[in-house]
Write a protein that holds these residues in place. Structure first.
Motif, mmCIF file in Angstrom:
data_model
loop_
_atom_site.group_PDB
_atom_site.id
_atom_site.type_symbol
_atom_site.label_atom_id
_atom_site.label_comp_id
_atom_site.label_asym_id
_atom_site.label_seq_id
_atom_site.Cartn_x
_atom_site.Cartn_y
_atom_site.Cartn_z
ATOM 1 N N SER A 1 5.170 5.229 -18.162
ATOM 2 C CA SER A 1 6.321 4.353 -17.537
ATOM 3 C C SER A 1 7.574 4.960 -18.255
ATOM 4 O O SER A 1 7.728 4.791 -19.500
ATOM 5 N N VAL A 2 8.640 5.436 -17.439
ATOM 6 C CA VAL A 2 9.966 5.800 -17.830
ATOM 7 C C VAL A 2 10.879 4.903 -17.343
ATOM 8 O O VAL A 2 10.842 4.776 -16.203
ATOM 9 N N TYR A 3 11.836 4.377 -18.249
ATOM 10 C CA TYR A 3 12.961 3.644 -17.991
ATOM 11 C C TYR A 3 14.031 3.478 -18.836
ATOM 12 O O TYR A 3 13.904 4.267 -19.920
ATOM 13 N N CYS A 4 15.193 3.150 -18.232
ATOM 14 C CA CYS A 4 16.453 3.061 -19.372
ATOM 15 C C CYS A 4 16.382 1.666 -19.812
ATOM 16 O O CYS A 4 16.942 0.476 -19.137
ATOM 17 N N PRO A 5 16.429 1.644 -21.256
ATOM 18 C CA PRO A 5 16.190 0.318 -21.875
ATOM 19 C C PRO A 5 17.694 -0.374 -21.580
ATOM 20 O O PRO A 5 17.674 -1.609 -22.037
ATOM 21 N N ALA B 1 0.778 -1.173 -0.093
ATOM 22 C CA ALA B 1 0.056 -0.027 -0.040
ATOM 23 C C ALA B 1 0.717 1.291 0.007
ATOM 24 O O ALA B 1 1.769 1.330 0.756
ATOM 25 N N GLY B 2 0.466 2.040 -0.930
ATOM 26 C CA GLY B 2 1.227 3.417 -0.832
ATOM 27 C C GLY B 2 2.085 3.959 -2.101
ATOM 28 O O GLY B 2 2.439 5.126 -2.339
ATOM 29 N N ILE B 3 2.395 2.913 -2.726
ATOM 30 C CA ILE B 3 3.367 3.280 -4.033
ATOM 31 C C ILE B 3 2.501 3.534 -5.314
ATOM 32 O O ILE B 3 1.406 3.086 -5.552
ATOM 33 N N GLY B 4 2.900 4.708 -5.905
ATOM 34 C CA GLY B 4 2.193 5.438 -7.143
ATOM 35 C C GLY B 4 3.171 5.340 -8.262
ATOM 36 O O GLY B 4 4.058 4.871 -8.284
ATOM 37 N N ASN B 5 2.714 6.252 -9.137
ATOM 38 C CA ASN B 5 3.547 6.227 -10.398
ATOM 39 C C ASN B 5 4.865 6.687 -10.278
ATOM 40 O O ASN B 5 5.783 6.264 -11.131
ATOM 41 N N ILE B 6 5.042 7.811 -9.529
ATOM 42 C CA ILE B 6 6.590 8.033 -9.624
ATOM 43 C C ILE B 6 7.554 7.197 -8.838
ATOM 44 O O ILE B 6 8.380 6.753 -9.649
ATOM 45 N N TYR B 7 6.980 6.750 -7.797
ATOM 46 C CA TYR B 7 8.086 5.605 -7.058
ATOM 47 C C TYR B 7 8.222 4.451 -7.568
ATOM 48 O O TYR B 7 9.093 3.810 -7.544
ATOM 49 N N ALA B 8 7.098 3.812 -8.494
ATOM 50 C CA ALA B 8 7.109 2.529 -8.988
ATOM 51 C C ALA B 8 8.209 2.692 -10.176
ATOM 52 O O ALA B 8 8.826 1.850 -10.265
ATOM 53 N N ASP B 9 8.126 3.952 -10.603
ATOM 54 C CA ASP B 9 9.311 3.910 -12.062
ATOM 55 C C ASP B 9 10.694 3.852 -11.198
ATOM 56 O O ASP B 9 11.701 3.151 -11.806
ATOM 57 N N GLU B 10 10.785 4.874 -10.215
ATOM 58 C CA GLU B 10 12.335 4.680 -9.387
ATOM 59 C C GLU B 10 12.488 3.633 -8.938
ATOM 60 O O GLU B 10 13.710 3.140 -9.012
ATOM 61 N N ILE B 11 11.515 2.765 -8.445
ATOM 62 C CA ILE B 11 11.899 1.666 -7.641
ATOM 63 C C ILE B 11 12.454 0.409 -8.821
ATOM 64 O O ILE B 11 13.507 -0.070 -8.609
ATOM 65 N N TYR C 1 11.468 9.098 -13.571
ATOM 66 C CA TYR C 1 10.030 9.975 -13.579
ATOM 67 C C TYR C 1 10.421 11.333 -14.102
ATOM 68 O O TYR C 1 11.009 12.162 -13.721
ATOM 69 N N GLY C 2 9.611 11.547 -15.201
ATOM 70 C CA GLY C 2 9.538 12.653 -15.776
ATOM 71 C C GLY C 2 10.762 13.014 -16.774
ATOM 72 O O GLY C 2 11.039 14.304 -17.181
ATOM 73 N N ARG C 3 11.544 12.095 -17.005
ATOM 74 C CA ARG C 3 12.947 12.369 -17.618
ATOM 75 C C ARG C 3 12.903 11.629 -19.037
ATOM 76 O O ARG C 3 14.067 11.370 -19.505
ATOM 77 N N ALA C 4 11.635 11.309 -19.508
ATOM 78 C CA ALA C 4 11.565 10.657 -20.998
ATOM 79 C C ALA C 4 12.409 11.313 -21.967
ATOM 80 O O ALA C 4 12.602 12.501 -22.187
ATOM 81 N N SER C 5 13.253 10.420 -22.514
ATOM 82 C CA SER C 5 14.153 10.829 -23.809
ATOM 83 C C SER C 5 15.545 11.682 -23.341
ATOM 84 O O SER C 5 16.469 11.744 -23.934
ATOM 85 N N LEU C 6 15.440 11.725 -21.851
ATOM 86 C CA LEU C 6 16.663 12.510 -21.237
ATOM 87 C C LEU C 6 17.812 11.323 -21.044
ATOM 88 O O LEU C 6 17.520 10.208 -21.168
#
Length: 268
Positions: free
Chosen positions: A259-263, A163-173, A235-240
């Motif tokens: 969802s933003v991630y490093c391929p 309980a408690g994880i949202g879109n920002i922290y899910a990507d960071e995790i 999070y929020g750093r797409a294409s950077l």
DNA sequence: AGATCTACCCGCACGC
DNA sequence: TGCGTGCGGGTAGATC
């Protein structure tokens, strides 16, 4: 503002300011913000705020005779303002205390406030474990993930698991775990689940220490002037450039959420 | 049959 | 002006 660290920050701030205060009067300007709006006002009037706690992304106010649960959803927030000041734009509920008033303000009107006479901890049993609950261990997650083909990102956002994880922290995790957000949960090993738990706790506790994440700049909103946005990796750093390998970060949709991630770094 | 996926909804502000 | 988007989550119906 709403993920666990932001809600926790609001709870801590409110505790410092309005604990034990009496609710003298309540005004509701947007009926749909509160459940049972016919009786909501009289239910709350003249009750004292005995405690303020958090469960997942819910705030729970313990009152004399019952409980008030608040879910901020996307943009719900609280303001503490002078009694003689007009309510702000997008303020939908006002609680009048002794020397000030507490405004529930929500631009998108998604937030919800509910009064109930029974402990909502019981009513909220559909919520999964708190991230810092010692019962959260690799075996628990492996059981919850057993035979399931859903992406780890979706799993992290499932409030009935943790309980408690949202879109920002899910990507960071996912980033810290070097796991693709698309990784199917049934394929994770116990070791990977342990790493995930470690990173869940690290990200959330760091974010709480920073006062949460503020994506947009809210002016003087209570407890949401977070600083964690300065340390976001994906999070929020797409294409950077990836902070680790400089590969451009990729943005995809998983379960209707960006969802933003490093391929390169997150191939696991 | 149950798990999962997809679209859509909810108010509104903001950037392009 | 119009359109896409969003720190959440619920639902209905389709599909795996």
């Amino acid at each position: 503002m709403p993920e666990l660290p932001e809600v926790e920050t609001v709870v801590r701030t409110l505790r410092n300011h309005i604990l034990h205060e009496k609710i003298h009067h309540v005004q509701v300007f947007w009926e749909r913000t509160v459940y049972e709006s016919e009786t909501f006002i009289q239910d709350l009037t003249n009750q004292h705020i005995q405690d303020i706690t958090r469960r997942g992304k819910y705030l729970i106010f313990t009152l004399d005779k019952g409980f008030m649960s608040v879910h901020l959803r996307m943009e719900g927030r609280f303001y503490m303002t002078p009694l003689d000041e007009a309510p702000k734009k997008h303020t939908h509920v006002v609680f009048y205390l002794k020397d000030q008033k507490l405004e529930f303000n929500d631009t998108r009107k998604f937030g919800r406030i509910k009064y109930c006479t029974e402990d909502p901890v019981i009513l909220l049993t559909q919520l999964g474990l708190e991230p810092f609950d010692e019962c959260l261990n690799p075996a628990y997650l492996r059981l919850k993930a057993k035979n399931r083909s859903i992406p780890i990102k979706t799993f992290l956002l499932d409030q009935s698991v943790i309980a408690g994880i949202g879109n920002i922290y899910a990507d960071e995790i996912c980033f810290l775990c070097h796991l693709s957000p698309l990784k199917k949960v049934k394929t994770l090993t116990l070791k990977q689940w342990q790493e995930l738990i470690d990173n869940v706790r690290m990200v959330l506790s760091d974010a709480i220490l920073a006062g949460g994440t503020t994506v947009r700049s809210y002016t003087s909103s209570l407890g949401v002037t977070g600083r964690f946005q300065n340390t976001l990796n994906v999070y929020g750093r797409a294409s950077l450039a990836c902070v680790s390998c400089t590969t451009p970060l990729k943005s995809i949709k998983i379960g209707q959420r960006t969802s933003v991630y490093c391929p390169a770094c997150q191939k696991g």
